[in-house]
Design an enzyme around this catalytic site. Structure first.
Site, PDB file in Angstrom:
ATOM      1  N   SER A  23       0.843  -1.186   0.000  1.00 13.93           N
ATOM      2  CA  SER A  23       0.000   0.000   0.000  1.00 13.93           C
ATOM      3  C   SER A  23       0.883   1.243   0.000  1.00 13.93           C
ATOM      4  O   SER A  23       2.035   1.192   0.432  1.00 13.93           O
ATOM      5  CB  SER A  23      -0.907   0.028   1.235  1.00 13.93           C
ATOM      6  OG  SER A  23      -1.622   1.242   1.311  1.00 13.93           O
ATOM      7  N   HIS A  24       0.322   2.344  -0.442  1.00 13.53           N
ATOM      8  CA  HIS A  24       1.021   3.620  -0.379  1.00 13.53           C
ATOM      9  C   HIS A  24       1.108   4.146   1.057  1.00 13.53           C
ATOM     10  O   HIS A  24       1.821   5.097   1.323  1.00 13.53           O
ATOM     11  CB  HIS A  24       0.333   4.649  -1.268  1.00 13.53           C
ATOM     12  CG  HIS A  24       0.618   4.450  -2.710  1.00 13.53           C
ATOM     13  ND1 HIS A  24       0.162   3.364  -3.422  1.00 13.53           N
ATOM     14  CD2 HIS A  24       1.348   5.189  -3.573  1.00 13.53           C
ATOM     15  CE1 HIS A  24       0.584   3.455  -4.667  1.00 13.53           C
ATOM     16  NE2 HIS A  24       1.302   4.556  -4.781  1.00 13.53           N
ATOM     17  N   SER A  25       0.389   3.501   1.964  1.00 11.50           N
ATOM     18  CA  SER A  25       0.352   3.906   3.362  1.00 11.50           C
ATOM     19  C   SER A  25       0.779   2.742   4.243  1.00 11.50           C
ATOM     20  O   SER A  25       0.180   1.660   4.181  1.00 11.50           O
ATOM     21  CB  SER A  25      -1.075   4.341   3.722  1.00 11.50           C
ATOM     22  OG  SER A  25      -1.239   4.410   5.121  1.00 11.50           O
TER      23      SER A  25
END
Length: 146
Positions: A23-25
């Site tokens: 994920s980007h997070s």
């Protein structure tokens, strides 16, 4: 960095497929990994690791974090890699193209991130092979919510 289960099965059973959630997070990847492992039920779960954000905790994707997560969950049966957004796809495709960055048998799986993650971890925990894990995750596109 992981919500990793105990991995291998008792009695010499085949090694489980590993699952990496990109994920980007970082917090999103960690939360989905924890949820997927928790929903896989009791007993041993397939190894699952989160590779979210950048090494400094920012938003984005990191080839280094993805490769590290894949090595962490690799038990020799393959690694299913699920991603959240477009540039994560590009990062994983680049790693696969390198041919020596990820464990042999690593595969980018086309699946919705949350539902696919749950399906992948549950299926891998049941002892399925990489093809079945990828298929189960991909089938999550058909889950209806009405």
């Amino acid at each position: 960095m992981s919500a990793e289960g105990s991995g291998g099965a008792a009695g010499g059973a085949a090694a489980p497929v590993g699952v990496v959630l990109v994920s980007h997070s970082g917090p999103v990847a960690e939360s989905v990994a924890t949820m997927a492992a928790g929903l896989a039920g009791g007993g041993a779960t397939a190894p699952v690791a989160a590779a979210g954000g950048t090494p400094d905790g920012g938003l984005g994707t990191s080839a280094e974090l993805i490769a590290e997560a894949a090595r962490t969950v690799d038990r020799g049966a393959g690694v299913a890699i699920l991603v959240d957004l477009g540039s994560a796809v590009l990062t994983v495709k680049a790693l696969i193209a390198e041919e020596d960055e990820l464990p042999e048998g690593s595969r980018l799986v086309d699946a919705p991130f949350v539902e696919g993650a749950v399906a992948a971890v549950v299926t891998a925990s049941a002892g399925a092979d990489l093809d079945a894990v990828a298929a189960a995750a991909g089938e999550a596109y058909g889950y209806r919510k009405e």
